[in-house]
Design a protein around this motif. Structure first.
Motif, mmCIF file in Angstrom:
data_model
loop_
_atom_site.group_PDB
_atom_site.id
_atom_site.type_symbol
_atom_site.label_atom_id
_atom_site.label_comp_id
_atom_site.label_asym_id
_atom_site.label_seq_id
_atom_site.Cartn_x
_atom_site.Cartn_y
_atom_site.Cartn_z
ATOM 1 N N VAL A 157 -10.369 -39.905 -14.620
ATOM 2 C CA VAL A 157 -9.830 -39.132 -13.501
ATOM 3 C C VAL A 157 -10.012 -39.930 -12.215
ATOM 4 N N THR A 158 -8.921 -40.163 -11.504
ATOM 5 C CA THR A 158 -8.969 -40.817 -10.196
ATOM 6 C C THR A 158 -8.292 -39.915 -9.183
ATOM 7 N N VAL A 159 -9.018 -39.497 -8.168
ATOM 8 C CA VAL A 159 -8.473 -38.623 -7.128
ATOM 9 C C VAL A 159 -7.976 -39.488 -5.976
ATOM 10 N N VAL A 160 -6.709 -39.309 -5.606
ATOM 11 C CA VAL A 160 -6.060 -40.124 -4.584
ATOM 12 C C VAL A 160 -5.676 -39.245 -3.399
ATOM 13 N N SER A 161 -5.958 -39.714 -2.188
ATOM 14 C CA SER A 161 -5.619 -38.934 -0.995
ATOM 15 C C SER A 161 -5.413 -39.856 0.199
ATOM 16 N N ASP A 162 -4.767 -39.298 1.233
ATOM 17 C CA ASP A 162 -4.386 -40.087 2.393
ATOM 18 C C ASP A 162 -5.480 -40.070 3.453
ATOM 19 N N ARG A 163 -5.131 -40.548 4.657
ATOM 20 C CA ARG A 163 -6.130 -40.838 5.693
ATOM 21 C C ARG A 163 -6.947 -39.630 6.145
ATOM 22 N N GLU A 164 -6.342 -38.446 6.075
ATOM 23 C CA GLU A 164 -7.077 -37.270 6.543
ATOM 24 C C GLU A 164 -8.321 -36.993 5.699
#
Length: 438
Positions: A157-164
């Motif tokens: 599992v890899t959780v990906v998210s942006d700058r916020e």
């Protein structure tokens, strides 16, 4: 027909339309949405159970982000909707969603988590006077933890998210069985030098490093951006982040991560060059591993398409005329679940995801899908359904044709799939009628 099935069959935000102008069904849906025992959390949790089954044994990327649901101005304010956007003139709800995507092919597996809320309570105190748990930013940590809870049987599992989501607590408290890829926003203090523990800044450190290599990539089209081929310069380095100076006394003093810096080597016509600084818990020791981090981060675009599907792309959720925020929260959660089915068809249309038809449809639907396909196929090669029977791509071709796609121009998007699903449900209903029902 349950509300979820109605939303998939006739996507939209009008309860009367969802009920197909059946008064009894309209009352049933309305009572469901107005039932205080029904919560958005329970709706999302039920969807997550299905996602957990489909994710078993797969390498999963969980893409998470937040979207604003704009529901009006003065009237919405009078009805109790809180402020969204800048200035507070617009009122509405916020939706934070986490989608599971297959890391090998980009196919949408399902919804992992969804939180819908209404901002109330007036102006908050200064951010430095509040802990992370007292801020809206806690949602990034909650969804990451939820991904670890739901996807226990996934291979990874890899959780990906942006700058916020570049929050020190988010980086420090990620579940041990879960990896992170976060686009850096904060120019944090880092430790350099094993003996002297010299202090440097993250961005200046990575900028000072020589290139580790270059990647040739195809950048897809997006709103305001044409598709193009480009060259990216790559730098990567292990970094030790220092704890923020303010409001973080209860957090670990340091967090060790890897920074992957990606920069487009030329300025594209009419746009800005890509520059991503990606913090990750994955080890990166060579250019191939750096490329993999970039590929996984680019899957984040799926959540943008998902929000588009809920809004102007299909369900038109912002057009819902519901005065009670609590009822609207439940409807938004139900739409968040139903929009996944449309997204799955859009992603599967090219046959690259390798998904089965039963990930979206019932097993008994396969015979109907195959019969419709035989009727819709034309004489030319481009009017043939070349996908394997039983695959989701085969079904996506059928749904797209029902939605008005002719097989020649462009690729079917969420609106086409939404219209096609509505037509399919009508055909399915007709196919199940017997003389005794007439």
């Amino acid at each position: 027909m349950h509300l979820h099935a109605a939303l998939v069959a006739r996507p939209g935000s009008c309860i009367r339309q969802l009920a197909q102008r059946d008064r009894a069904r309209e009352i049933q849906f309305t009572r469901f949405l107005r039932n205080d025992a029904v919560t958005a959390e329970e709706i999302a949790a039920h969807a997550a159970e299905r996602t957990a089954e489909c994710a078993r044994g797969r390498d999963v990327v969980v893409v998470q982000d937040t979207s604003e649901l704009s529901l009006g101005g003065r009237r919405a304010k009078a009805n109790g909707y809180g402020p969204i956007g800048k200035g507070g003139a617009l009122r509405g709800l916020l939706l934070h969603a986490a989608l599971a995507v297959d890391a090998s092919n980009g196919g949408v597996i399902g919804l992992v988590d969804a939180k819908v809320w209404n901002r109330t309570g007036g102006k908050a105190s200064h951010r430095r006077l509040r802990t992370t748990t007292q801020k809206e930013s806690q949602r990034w940590l909650d969804s990451t933890r939820r991904a670890a809870e739901v996807l226990t049987e996934a291979a990874s599992v890899t959780v990906v998210s942006d700058r916020e989501s570049d929050i020190y607590a988010h980086l420090a408290f990620r579940p041990s069985a879960t990896h992170l890829i976060v686009r850096a926003c904060q120019n944090r203090r880092i430790e350099t030098g094993e003996e002297e523990q010299q202090i440097d800044l993250l961005f200046s450190h990575i900028d000072s490093l020589p290139e580790d290599g270059r990647l040739n990539v195809r950048i897809p089209a997006a709103p305001g951006r044409k598709a193009r081929s480009s060259e990216l310069a790559v730098r990567f380095s292990s970094v030790v982040l220092r704890r923020p100076l303010h409001g973080a006394a209860d957090l670990p003093e340091t967090v060790k991560l890897t920074m992957v810096d990606i920069r487009e080597t030329s300025t594209p016509e009419g746009g800005k060059p890509i520059h991503w600084r990606l913090l990750t818990t994955h080890p990166v020791t060579n250019i191939a591993e750096a490329r993999r981090i970039v590929e996984l981060y680019r899957m984040r675009w799926a959540v943008e398409e998902y929000f588009h599907t809920q809004k102007t792309g299909g369900f038109d959720i912002e057009a819902a005329d519901i005065s009670d925020p609590e009822v609207m929260i439940r409807l938004a959660a139900a739409v968040a679940v139903a929009a996944v089915s449309v997204m799955q068809l859009v992603k599967a249309r090219d046959g690259t995801t390798g998904q089965n038809l039963i990930e979206v449809f019932e097993p008994a639907d396969q015979a109907i899908v195959e019969a419709i396909s035989a009727k819709l196929e034309g004489k030319t090669e481009r009017q043939k359904n070349t996908h394997p029977k039983g695959s989701l791509a085969f079904a996506a071709w059928v749904i797209a044709r029902l939605g008005g796609w002719d097989g020649y121009y462009g690729k079917p998007g969420p609106k086409t799939m939404r219209i096609g699903l509505e037509a399919f449900q009508a055909i399915k209903f007709g196919a199940t009628l017997g003389l005794r029902d007439v």
